[in-house]
Write an enzyme that holds these catalytic residues in place. Structure first.
Site, PDB file in Angstrom:
ATOM      1  CB  SER A  24       3.459  10.321   0.618  1.00  0.00           C
ATOM      2  OG  SER A  24       3.759  10.044   1.893  1.00  0.00           O
ATOM      3  CE1 TYR A  84      -1.238   7.819   1.781  1.00  0.00           C
ATOM      4  CE2 TYR A  84       1.146   7.654   2.773  1.00  0.00           C
ATOM      5  CZ  TYR A  84       0.054   8.280   2.127  1.00  0.00           C
ATOM      6  OH  TYR A  84       0.200   9.609   2.154  1.00  0.00           O
TER       7      TYR A  84
END
Length: 699
Positions: free
Chosen positions: A576, A589
């Site tokens: 990501s 995250y």
């Protein structure tokens, strides 16, 4: 694995009501599909059907007789109406004037296009004269195991006469071609009472005045052969049992362990895909006393050995004293002996104009007490090769039960395997796709990105094993992808990749279904958002478990298999933008995604000496089609950015430099590039697919 259908008697499936409204070509198609639906009647891609039909000539309007016959390369079970060639019968008869003898019969194939009716583009097969010259309206040519068993007996002619009492004729072995068509014509005309002909070592021809009578004659002859073989067994099957099969779980475990090692040894020049079969028929053969001498005789029917090579490879293994390490230790020497024997066969039998020797590796591998492996350039071909060898096993069982099985003479086998017409057909095959023969494992395979990646890899020729924790979503993804790419190319297994045992099960499932792993796409993911002081240990650990530990376990297991195969490999981590750029309110995250990226770099260092490349794709804001955004994450990011949930996609699009939405298909393109040989000199790299984010520029 048992196939209940194989235990049931062959029965007519003809439906008079359905057939009543059909034209003659439609009846031919109907008959063909019925015959091809049962592997006991004919094998995949094997057999031919035909009908001679009166039709209006497109130029003169006059009624002319037209041969409808299965075209080159078709399969009866799945053929459509456009799979049939159509040829003028009067022109086929006129071809006899051009025939210059057996030594030059291959030149007759070039005349077939000149006989085409109505500009039909479907190429006529080499079997066309075999159907054209039999003086009957409807003709079937099948490869039923029971009839080939009789055809492959030492005393085939006498047994044919005894079983069929004059209803079937018999011809000695001859390679299919124009001359055999003339011999079929002569025999069918000289004995008009015949219902068909047995071809020694090859198969069965039957005929009838109508499509239905032809179909039912074919079935009746096959059943008659089956019943006679069953009632006249004189000796133990394959010499009796020589050993006992391992338990089912042990068989699967050994095959899964062996297949990547074996695949690596035979894929140095071309990637191979594998198939495992431990059906009752296979186990009976591989556990028999006569396994090795019967295997050495080779197959009889040309349709069999064209797909299996004339002989299989028998692996040295004693199920009573299992020694896997000893099995592996002896593989190289025995494989090289097989290759040397195959090259010697080519050298002994070749002609001045024969093609060069092809891949000398075995296709069929027989393991006493375990089962059969088959390897080929794609999964469907490997599976079908295994099915053909099961046909060969059934033939040997039947023939040896009542007489003595006889394989095809070596020179005859070579003359078909290296037939110039077959070589020309191979040369016309399309160029392999960029990932042909590769095996990909996609974690998080039921999600939007996972499915898009799988679809892209399948389009490029790879086989794909999907895994996901959601069984319902995974089942649907499997169905959708199999519908698009074919059932052979897709596998799936439910798994939680945070479990060490579950990951091992996934790896073993991929090895057992396809033969190993070449590409790992680590894509399983979650997303969470919370201010630091509200981030619970549970949230933190959940991110670490799935996004770090799960990626570690999957990559470690795949790494081991890739090292065993010695074929290199490629891993792509779908991480990501957040692995490079911190986001407020998402510490768990972002930290996990950063760890993913660093893990990829570490593996790239260790993988390079083994040809294993590891790269990262960093998406950003893949909202459409993503299951992550279907949950709380969308609401959390909306709240964090002080926008409405319905405005999230537009918010991220406007935030990007290019003002574009990032879609699952965009990520799939990047994953494919890094997986393929196009990125063969790239490892340890990061490819951002985020429509432009200056903060995420790699430095």
């Amino acid at each position: 694995m048992k196939d209940p259908k194989q235990k049931e008697p062959i029965a007519s499936l003809w439906n008079d009501s359905a057939a009543a409204a059909m034209s003659e070509p439609e009846l031919l198609l109907y008959r063909s599909n019925l015959l091809g639906s049962d592997l006991r009647i004919t094998n995949f891609g094997g057999g031919n059907t035909s009908a001679k039909v009166m039709m209006a000539d497109p130029l003169s309007g006059e009624q002319v007789e037209v041969l409808w016959v299965k075209g080159s390369g078709g399969d009866l079970g799945s053929i459509k109406i456009d799979g049939f060639s159509t040829l003028y019968m009067d022109k086929l008869q006129a071809l006899k004037q051009r025939y210059r003898g057996l030594a030059l019969e291959d030149e007759m194939v070039a005349y077939l296009p000149h006989c085409t009716f109505n500009l039909n583009p479907r190429a006529a097969s080499i079997d066309t004269p075999l159907h054209a010259y039999i003086d009957r309206k409807h003709v079937d040519h099948m490869h039923p195991d029971s009839c080939i068993a009789i055809a492959a007996c030492k005393n085939s002619e006498a047994i044919t006469a005894k079983v069929f009492e004059g209803e079937l004729g018999w011809l000695p072995w001859q390679r299919p071609g124009y001359d055999l068509g003339l011999k079929l014509e002569a025999l069918s005309k000289s004995q008009p009472q015949l219902k068909g002909i047995i071809l020694e070592g090859h198969g069965l021809f039957t005929w009838g005045d109508t499509a239905k009578s032809c179909y039912e004659t074919t079935l009746n002859i096959i059943k008659r052969a089956e019943e006679w073989l069953a009632a006249n067994v004189k000796q133990p099957v394959f010499g009796g049992a020589g050993t006992t099969a391992l338990a089912a779980e042990e068989r699967s475990a050994l095959a899964a362990k062996l297949m990547p090692i074996l695949r690596g040894k035979i894929s140095q020049d071309e990637y191979k895909l594998g198939h495992f079969d431990d059906s009752d028929a296979v186990l009976e053969f591989v556990c028999s006393k006569d396994l090795e001498p019967l295997a050495a005789l080779g197959t009889s029917c040309p349709d069999h050995f064209l797909r299996t090579k004339i002989r299989p490879f028998v692996i040295d293994f004693d199920p009573a004293k299992p020694d896997f390490d000893g099995l592996v230790a002896g593989l190289d020497e025995r494989l090289e002996a097989y290759r040397a024997d195959y090259r010697a066969y080519h050298e002994r039998c070749k002609h001045d104009n024969s093609p060069a020797v092809r891949d000398a590796n075995p296709i069929i591998y027989l393991i006493p007490g375990v089962g059969m492996l088959s390897f080929a350039k794609d999964k469907a071909t490997a599976r079908i090769a295994g099915e053909f060898y099961v046909n060969a096993i059934n033939v040997m069982r039947g023939a040896n039960g009542v007489d003595t099985y006889v394989g095809l003479p070596e020179q005859e086998a070579f003359d078909i395997e290296y037939w110039l017409l077959e070589e020309a057909k191979l040369q016309r095959m399309p160029k392999p796709k960029s990932l042909a023969g590769r095996i990909a494992l996609v974690t998080g395979g039921a999600g939007g990105i996972g499915q898009a990646v799988a679809r892209q890899l399948l389009q490029e020729g790879a086989c794909v094993m999907l895994t996901d924790i959601d069984p319902e979503a995974l089942e649907q993804a499997h169905k959708d992808l199999a519908k698009a790419a074919g059932k052979d190319s897709v596998g799936s297994i439910v798994a939680n990749i945070t479990s060490e045992q579950a990951v091992e099960d996934v790896i073993n499932a991929s090895a057992l279904r396809f033969g190993g792993i070449d590409l790992l796409i680590s894509n399983a993911g979650i997303a969470s958002s919370a201010p630091l002081d509200e981030t619970t240990l549970e949230i933190w650990n959940r991110n670490q478990d799935i996004l770090v530990t799960g990626y570690f376990l999957a990559s470690r297991a795949a790494f081991r298999i890739m090292k065993q195969q010695k074929l290199g490999g490629s891993m792509v981590f779908v991480a990501s933008k957040n692995g490079l750029v911190a986001s407020a309110g998402a510490s768990a995250y972002c930290t996990a995604k950063a760890a993913e990226i660093h893990l990829a770099r570490c593996i790239a260092l260790e993988g390079a000496p083994h040809g294993i490349r590891v790269n990262v794709v960093n998406p950003d804001a893949v909202i459409r089609g993503s299951r992550i955004w279907d949950g709380k994450w969308k609401q959390e990011r909306a709240q964090s950015n002080k926008i409405g949930a319905d405005d999230v996609e537009d918010f991220y699009r406007q935030r990007s430099m290019l003002k574009l939405s990032v879609l699952p298909e965009d990520i799939a393109e990047a994953v494919y590039f890094l997986s393929s040989d196009k990125a063969g000199k790239s490892t340890g790299n990061i490819l951002n697919v985020d429509a432009g984010n200056a903060a995420a520029f790699t430095r």
